[in-house]
Design an enzyme around this catalytic site. Structure first.
Site, mmCIF file in Angstrom:
data_model
loop_
_atom_site.group_PDB
_atom_site.id
_atom_site.type_symbol
_atom_site.label_atom_id
_atom_site.label_comp_id
_atom_site.label_asym_id
_atom_site.label_seq_id
_atom_site.Cartn_x
_atom_site.Cartn_y
_atom_site.Cartn_z
ATOM 1 N N LYS A 113 -44.111 147.193 -12.472
ATOM 2 C CA LYS A 113 -42.913 146.843 -13.358
ATOM 3 C C LYS A 113 -41.366 147.015 -12.613
ATOM 4 O O LYS A 113 -40.399 146.441 -12.971
ATOM 5 C CB LYS A 113 -42.585 148.016 -14.596
ATOM 6 N N LYS A 196 -52.563 140.651 -18.135
ATOM 7 C CA LYS A 196 -53.009 141.287 -19.476
ATOM 8 C C LYS A 196 -51.937 140.627 -20.564
ATOM 9 O O LYS A 196 -50.697 140.488 -20.177
ATOM 10 C CB LYS A 196 -52.438 142.782 -19.145
ATOM 11 N N LYS A 199 -46.903 143.059 -24.841
ATOM 12 C CA LYS A 199 -45.719 142.668 -25.788
ATOM 13 C C LYS A 199 -44.469 142.193 -25.320
ATOM 14 O O LYS A 199 -43.414 141.670 -25.917
ATOM 15 C CB LYS A 199 -45.543 143.860 -26.746
HETATM 16 N N1 AQP Z 1 -53.866 143.521 -23.590
HETATM 17 C C1 AQP Z 1 -54.379 144.537 -23.601
HETATM 18 N N2 AQP Z 1 -55.584 144.934 -23.715
HETATM 19 C C2 AQP Z 1 -56.239 146.074 -23.852
HETATM 20 N N3 AQP Z 1 -55.785 147.173 -24.261
HETATM 21 C C3 AQP Z 1 -54.158 147.236 -24.175
HETATM 22 N N4 AQP Z 1 -53.263 148.066 -24.448
HETATM 23 C C4 AQP Z 1 -51.803 147.413 -24.100
HETATM 24 N N5 AQP Z 1 -52.112 146.312 -24.068
HETATM 25 C C5 AQP Z 1 -53.376 145.981 -23.804
HETATM 26 C C6 AQP Z 1 -53.369 149.432 -24.552
HETATM 27 O O1 AQP Z 1 -52.693 149.839 -25.652
HETATM 28 C C7 AQP Z 1 -52.240 151.191 -25.295
HETATM 29 C C8 AQP Z 1 -50.573 151.364 -25.607
HETATM 30 O O2 AQP Z 1 -49.890 150.456 -24.934
HETATM 31 P P1 AQP Z 1 -48.317 150.504 -24.883
HETATM 32 O O3 AQP Z 1 -47.821 149.415 -25.551
HETATM 33 O O4 AQP Z 1 -47.789 151.738 -24.782
HETATM 34 O O5 AQP Z 1 -48.195 150.171 -23.040
HETATM 35 P P2 AQP Z 1 -48.647 148.890 -22.531
HETATM 36 O O6 AQP Z 1 -49.887 148.986 -21.938
HETATM 37 O O7 AQP Z 1 -47.449 148.667 -21.330
HETATM 38 O O8 AQP Z 1 -48.556 147.607 -23.286
HETATM 39 P P3 AQP Z 1 -47.838 146.436 -23.496
HETATM 40 O O9 AQP Z 1 -48.257 145.282 -24.284
HETATM 41 O O10 AQP Z 1 -47.835 145.770 -21.752
HETATM 42 O O11 AQP Z 1 -46.363 146.871 -23.225
HETATM 43 P P4 AQP Z 1 -44.902 146.504 -22.590
HETATM 44 O O12 AQP Z 1 -44.992 144.918 -22.695
HETATM 45 O O13 AQP Z 1 -43.702 147.103 -23.263
HETATM 46 O O14 AQP Z 1 -45.115 147.138 -21.209
HETATM 47 C C9 AQP Z 1 -52.634 151.665 -23.904
HETATM 48 O O15 AQP Z 1 -53.668 152.392 -24.135
HETATM 49 C C10 AQP Z 1 -52.811 150.266 -23.329
HETATM 50 O O16 AQP Z 1 -53.570 150.441 -22.297
#
Ligand code: AQP
Length: 330
Positions: A113, A196, A199
């Protein structure tokens, strides 16, 4: 018999997608009856990526509504909003002073990041947030932390910090275990299946939100990137697109990958995509129906009740830690 404790959370930085459902929420739901469950909205963590205040506030409420619409039951799961429990940050500081720059700079998410940003302008929260995550977990004597693949390293760091503190000051923290699903721990982007599903992704074509219009969701599955071989076979390395769709299908139908390969051995990619799209639409339709029935008061009551319970537990843990560190007049 005393149930073991489970804790996990999601940060309100955007719309929840099917990756969150499969990798996290579905697992909380499956486990909630067998554990004393704590599931929260990680709003403090969202400050690491500088979203705007209005969005944090709206997304926080939306996530709780979606937790419930997906099937988290407040009778089995304590739901709360992280920032409302001030003890998380109180413990986080104590843990920060027992963490090393070296170990935090090795965190993959931090490296990813902050990639491309100049040191001077990298948000320190991005560097430090695994310590806050450790505090979130350790403050409740958590036994298990169900997370997606990308968070495993942070739970490992949590274990290290717990052991370090216990060794220095005597047994204080339970050492938690990450629980990573055998399948679905990393749902990939439908357009770039080597990445991955996220969001914060700018290209929304590869992401299916839980509140997505059903026809749009179907189209996204139908136009998911695959390969030219047209054989439905699981091979993450050489066939990441079709493997990702197979994982989504496997998780939503509770089928094994081998079974899917057998069932679809004579099918085209188009036929298979239609089946995947059907399952996704069934899921979204159900979630959206429940989501639209939820009342605002109901969410406030649940969060208020959750907060009372978590504050009591975490206050005691912080007092224990501060006392061991010689802080305050305890
Ligand atoms: N693509 C994914 N597949 C499986 N698990 C996922 N998680 C997120 N994306 C996937 C799991 O959801 C939980 C919470 O995630 P988070 O939103 O707090 O953080 P993140 O992993 O950083 O999610 P994003 O969508 O990638 O958000 P941004 O873009 O804001 O960083 C965690 O257990 C994560 O593993």
């Amino acid at each position: 018999m005393k149930l073991k404790r489970l804790l996990s959370g999601i940060k309100p930085t955007g719309e929840l997608h099917i990756g969150h459902y499969i990798g996290a929420i579905k697992r909380f739901i499956e486990m909630q009856k067998d554990y004393e469950s704590f599931v929260f909205v990680a709003d403090l963590h969202s400050l690491t990526v500088n979203p705007n205040p209005k969005e944090i506030r709206e997304n926080t409420r939306k996530i709780v509504e979606l937790y419930i619409a997906c099937g988290l039951d407040p009778k089995h799961t304590i739901l709360f909003n992280q920032s409302e429990n001030i003890y998380h940050t109180a413990l986080s500081w104590a843990l920060t002073c027992h963490s090393y720059m070296g170990e935090l700079s090795r965190m993959t998410q931090y490296k990813d990041k902050s990639d491309g940003q100049k040191n001077e302008s990298i948000n320190c929260g991005l560097f430090n947030y695994p310590v806050l995550m450790a505090a979130d977990i350790l403050i409740y004597d958590t036994d298990v932390v169900p997370v997606g693949d990308d968070q495993k390293q942070h739970v490992e760091l949590t274990r290290t910090l717990a052991e370090r503190f216990n060794n220095r000051y005597g047994k204080t923290f339970k050492v938690p275990k990450p629980v990573i699903a055998k399948k679905g721990a990393r749902i990939m982007d439908l357009q770039t299946p080597t990445k991955k599903m996220s969001k914060s992704d700018e290209n929304k074509k590869g992401v299916i939100n839980l509140l997505e219009d059903l026809e749009v969701a179907r189209k996204k599955i139908m136009s998911a990137v695959t390969d030219s071989e047209s054989i439905i076979k699981y091979d993450e390395k050489n066939k990441p697109g079709i493997s990702n769709l197979m994982t989504i299908y496997a998780c939503l139908t509770n089928k094994e990958i081998k079974e899917i390969e057998e069932d679809f051995k004579d099918s085209s990619y188009k036929d298979f995509k239609e089946k995947v799209a059907d399952e996704v639409v069934i899921l979204l339709k159900d979630i959206q129906k429940k989501y639209n029935e939820i009342k605002t008061d109901y969410i406030d009551n649940i969060l208020n009740e959750g907060l009372i319970k978590v504050k009591e537990i975490s206050k005691n843990k912080v007092l224990e830690v501060y006392k061991k560190l010689g802080l305050g007049r305890y």
